[in-house]
Write a protein that holds these residues in place. Structure first.
Motif, mmCIF file in Angstrom:
data_model
loop_
_atom_site.group_PDB
_atom_site.id
_atom_site.type_symbol
_atom_site.label_atom_id
_atom_site.label_comp_id
_atom_site.label_asym_id
_atom_site.label_seq_id
_atom_site.Cartn_x
_atom_site.Cartn_y
_atom_site.Cartn_z
ATOM 1 N N GLN A 148 0.826 -1.210 0.000
ATOM 2 C CA GLN A 148 0.000 0.000 0.000
ATOM 3 C C GLN A 148 0.858 1.258 0.000
ATOM 4 O OE1 GLN A 148 -2.412 -0.604 3.463
ATOM 5 N NE2 GLN A 148 -3.897 -1.924 2.414
ATOM 6 N N LEU A 149 1.913 1.224 0.819
ATOM 7 C CA LEU A 149 2.805 2.377 0.865
ATOM 8 C C LEU A 149 3.513 2.579 -0.469
ATOM 9 C CD1 LEU A 149 4.402 1.944 4.417
ATOM 10 C CD2 LEU A 149 2.978 3.848 3.660
ATOM 11 N N GLN A 150 3.935 1.475 -1.078
ATOM 12 C CA GLN A 150 4.635 1.586 -2.361
ATOM 13 C C GLN A 150 3.700 2.083 -3.457
ATOM 14 O OE1 GLN A 150 6.124 -1.957 -4.613
ATOM 15 N NE2 GLN A 150 8.136 -1.157 -4.076
ATOM 16 N N ASP A 151 2.463 1.551 -3.484
ATOM 17 C CA ASP A 151 1.493 2.020 -4.471
ATOM 18 C C ASP A 151 1.215 3.513 -4.294
ATOM 19 O OD1 ASP A 151 1.266 -0.430 -5.630
ATOM 20 O OD2 ASP A 151 -0.575 -1.006 -4.588
ATOM 21 N N SER A 152 1.076 3.919 -3.021
ATOM 22 C CA SER A 152 0.834 5.330 -2.742
ATOM 23 C C SER A 152 2.017 6.182 -3.175
ATOM 24 C CB SER A 152 0.573 5.517 -1.241
ATOM 25 O OG SER A 152 0.424 6.871 -0.913
ATOM 26 N N TYR A 153 3.222 5.650 -2.980
ATOM 27 C CA TYR A 153 4.446 6.366 -3.368
ATOM 28 C C TYR A 153 4.491 6.571 -4.880
ATOM 29 C CZ TYR A 153 9.447 6.813 -4.404
ATOM 30 O OH TYR A 153 10.658 7.213 -4.897
ATOM 31 N N PHE A 154 4.200 5.505 -5.636
ATOM 32 C CA PHE A 154 4.233 5.610 -7.096
ATOM 33 C C PHE A 154 3.141 6.550 -7.599
ATOM 34 C CE2 PHE A 154 6.919 1.994 -6.634
ATOM 35 C CZ PHE A 154 7.666 1.910 -7.795
ATOM 36 N N ALA A 155 1.935 6.421 -7.041
ATOM 37 C CA ALA A 155 0.839 7.277 -7.473
ATOM 38 C C ALA A 155 1.113 8.743 -7.147
ATOM 39 C CB ALA A 155 -0.460 6.829 -6.795
ATOM 40 N N THR A 156 1.758 8.983 -5.995
ATOM 41 C CA THR A 156 2.084 10.357 -5.602
ATOM 42 C C THR A 156 3.110 10.962 -6.549
ATOM 43 O OG1 THR A 156 1.624 9.849 -3.280
ATOM 44 C CG2 THR A 156 2.947 11.803 -3.723
ATOM 45 N N LEU A 157 4.112 10.184 -6.928
ATOM 46 C CA LEU A 157 5.105 10.681 -7.890
ATOM 47 C C LEU A 157 4.446 11.020 -9.225
ATOM 48 C CD1 LEU A 157 8.232 8.385 -7.361
ATOM 49 C CD2 LEU A 157 8.029 10.813 -6.831
ATOM 50 N N ALA A 158 3.557 10.117 -9.678
ATOM 51 C CA ALA A 158 2.881 10.366 -10.952
ATOM 52 C C ALA A 158 2.000 11.610 -10.870
ATOM 53 C CB ALA A 158 2.043 9.143 -11.332
ATOM 54 N N ALA A 159 1.289 11.753 -9.736
ATOM 55 C CA ALA A 159 0.414 12.924 -9.572
ATOM 56 C C ALA A 159 1.228 14.208 -9.495
ATOM 57 C CB ALA A 159 -0.423 12.755 -8.304
ATOM 58 N N ALA A 160 2.369 14.158 -8.829
ATOM 59 C CA ALA A 160 3.233 15.339 -8.726
ATOM 60 C C ALA A 160 3.720 15.776 -10.104
ATOM 61 C CB ALA A 160 4.420 15.041 -7.813
ATOM 62 N N LEU A 161 4.047 14.803 -10.942
ATOM 63 C CA LEU A 161 4.481 15.130 -12.302
ATOM 64 C C LEU A 161 3.326 15.723 -13.113
ATOM 65 C CD1 LEU A 161 6.502 15.013 -14.659
ATOM 66 C CD2 LEU A 161 5.739 12.658 -15.064
ATOM 67 N N ASP A 162 2.162 15.077 -13.044
ATOM 68 C CA ASP A 162 1.016 15.558 -13.820
ATOM 69 C C ASP A 162 0.564 16.944 -13.366
ATOM 70 O OD1 ASP A 162 1.098 13.246 -15.247
ATOM 71 O OD2 ASP A 162 -0.608 12.294 -14.237
ATOM 72 N N ALA A 163 0.793 17.254 -12.085
ATOM 73 C CA ALA A 163 0.355 18.554 -11.557
ATOM 74 C C ALA A 163 1.128 19.713 -12.182
ATOM 75 C CB ALA A 163 0.517 18.573 -10.039
ATOM 76 N N ARG A 164 2.271 19.455 -12.767
ATOM 77 C CA ARG A 164 3.047 20.526 -13.397
ATOM 78 C C ARG A 164 2.343 21.070 -14.631
ATOM 79 N NH1 ARG A 164 9.086 19.681 -14.722
ATOM 80 N NH2 ARG A 164 8.818 21.911 -15.079
ATOM 81 N N ASP A 165 1.558 20.205 -15.261
ATOM 82 C CA ASP A 165 0.908 20.620 -16.513
ATOM 83 C C ASP A 165 -0.553 20.181 -16.463
ATOM 84 O OD1 ASP A 165 0.093 21.237 -19.032
ATOM 85 O OD2 ASP A 165 1.512 19.923 -20.073
ATOM 86 N N PRO A 166 -1.496 21.118 -16.310
ATOM 87 C CA PRO A 166 -2.914 20.743 -16.213
ATOM 88 C C PRO A 166 -3.423 20.038 -17.458
ATOM 89 C CG PRO A 166 -2.655 23.129 -16.504
ATOM 90 C CD PRO A 166 -1.294 22.582 -16.224
#
Length: 500
Positions: free
Chosen positions: A308-326
């Motif tokens: 769960q922690l690893q999935d959350s970590y990967f999803a957070t990284l992906a979301a952080a990247l996507d947040a740079r460009d709406p």
């Protein structure tokens, strides 16, 4: 070193006590109390035994020094090498078996051969008057006593080496910061222990008694050895057969739970915590199985939390990247979804699909290193700006290599680096061609291209899905892997048919 001296004293004490008992049994109980001989002959036989005993000590001492040398060097030297400590650790594990070797060869032969030779000489000169077959009986008795001595010595040595094994582990860790990695080494099997132990315990007293009784009965009643051994031999054979069968049954009963545990431990070693060991035992092994299963449940809970922690970590990284460009928000999640669809239809295992999904979530992580003026530019990129964009697969690999522990990210690196390679070799960053491109890179390339074509951008509107599918069809075998492109196309059309 104090620990080594204590170990050496214990080994020598066990050996001396066992040797004295063996000599006392053979010399005192077996020879002197069984054979009715004059005092002078008894004195001569005792002298022969003492001389043979000294020969035995000399031969066995030579072999013992050779066996103990590796252990002694690893203990007495202030800074032994890593290899010396590991060799000593392995030698300690072998020491119980080596103690049997010493007793059954230099010990037994060193005692028996000189004794038989001297007895033959003395009997030839008339100094000792005994029937010749007494020598064969004496040799057989000595073999049985040596076997029992070896049996006792094996278990005493197995107990004595345990503190030294711990010491070697601690010394290797203290001097070199490493651990002993010798896992699952079977130096003596449980089956072999039971077979020999029960055989000796069952047969030794009977054979020893039969040998002594034959001599005593002949002296007292005149019964011939042939008549006696026709009866005694049958009894001994029955005892041997019973001992062998008993040892097999007991060994099988003990081996079953061990194999049961070992089978489940193999799954645990491979990272599979889904199973439990079957508990259908009514002895102490039931407690062992119960403890093992309790440990498995703890590992299952920890593994779920870790996942769960690893999935959350990967999803957070992906979301952080996507947040740079709406305009690219959700891109990584969608690419992961499409990639898993391809992987499922390509027959990848659940384990591989999980790795594929996580790789797809991180495939564009290298864009974090691209400046906003280039990454978020509304219009068409210049050649120089596009060259910067083309660096993001290698940048992504470099970023993930910084994550600790390094082996945790290793499975995702090839797919992240190669998701912009083309099947015809005209992609980047390495210009790989065909199946030179890592598996995850070829799958993600299809998923990434489809989402990029169908998503809106500041400078263009996303194209219809059907047109993107047509482009994928045209690019099969040139830009994209033909197998994975076809799988995605077929999946899209099947889904469209179901909806319509």
């Amino acid at each position: 070193m104090k620990s080594y001296r204590t170990f050496l004293k214990q080994i020598l004490f066990n050996y001396i006590i066992g040797s004295l008992i063996a000599v006392a049994v053979v010399g005192g109980l077996f020879v002197l109390t069984t054979i009715d001989a004059p005092l002078l002959q008894n004195i001569r036989m005792i002298g022969i035994m003492m001389f043979s005993f000294m020969v035995m000590l000399g031969l066995e001492g030579i072999v013992f020094r050779r066996h103990i040398r590796i252990i002694r060097e690893a203990c007495v030297i202030d800074f032994p090498t890593e290899e010396m400590i590991k060799s000593a650790y392995i030698q300690l594990h072998k020491f119980p078996k080596l103690s049997v070797y010493r007793i059954m060869l230099p010990h037994f032969l060193g005692l028996t051969v000189p004794a038989l030779i001297l007895m033959i000489v003395c009997m030839g000169k008339g100094w000792i008057t005994l029937p010749t077959y007494y020598l064969w009986i004496g040799g057989a008795g000595a073999l049985m006593v040596a076997s029992m001595h070896a049996f006792i010595e094996f278990f005493l040595t197995a107990s004595a080496i345990r503190p030294m094994l711990i010491l070697m582990k601690e010394r290797l860790h203290r001097l070199y910061g490493k651990d002993i990695l010798e896992l699952g080494q079977v130096h003596v099997s449980v089956r072999r222990k039971f077979q020999w132990s029960i055989f000796l315990i069952g047969v030794f007293p009977l054979v020893l008694f039969s040998l002594a009784a034959q001599i005593r009965l002949q002296e007292m009643t005149g019964v011939q050895s042939g008549e006696y051994w026709s009866w005694a031999g049958s009894v001994i054979l029955v005892s041997i057969a019973f001992s062998i069968v008993g040892a097999q049954l007991l060994a099988r009963d003990v081996e079953h739970p061990i194999r049961n545990l070992y089978s489940e431990m193999e799954h645990v070693k491979n990272g599979d915590f889904s199973g439990e060991a079957e508990d259908y035992y009514s002895d102490d092994f039931s407690l062992l199985i119960s403890g093992f299963n309790h440990m498995i449940k703890g590992l299952q809970l920890r593994d779920r939390r870790s996942a769960q922690l690893q999935d959350s970590y990967f999803a957070t990284l992906a979301a952080a990247l996507d947040a740079r460009d709406p305009y690219t928000a959700g891109h990584s999640l969608r690419v992961a979804e499409y990639a898993v669809i391809i992987g499922e239809n390509a027959g990848l295992s659940t384990y591989e699909l999980d790795r594929l999904r996580k790789t797809a979530l991180l495939h564009d992580i290298g864009k974090i290193g691209i400046t906003d003026s280039v990454l978020l530019k509304d219009g068409k990129l210049t050649d120089e700006e596009f060259d910067q964009i083309k660096k993001h697969p290698a940048l992504g690999e470099s970023i993930l290599k910084q994550v600790e522990p390094k082996d945790a990210m290793q499975p995702y690196l090839p797919g992240v680096r190669s998701h912009h390679e083309r099947y015809d070799g005209k992609g980047y960053p390495d210009g790989l061609q065909g199946e030179e491109i890592p598996l995850f890179g070829r799958i993600i390339a299809v998923a990434d291209a489809y989402d990029a074509m169908t998503s809106n951008r500041p400078y263009r509107k996303g194209m219809p899905a059907e047109k993107a599918i047509m482009i994928l069809e045209e690019g099969r075998g040139t830009q994209w892997d033909p197998q994975f492109a076809s799988i995605f196309i077929d999946s899209y059309r099947k889904k469209k048919e179901l909806i319509s």
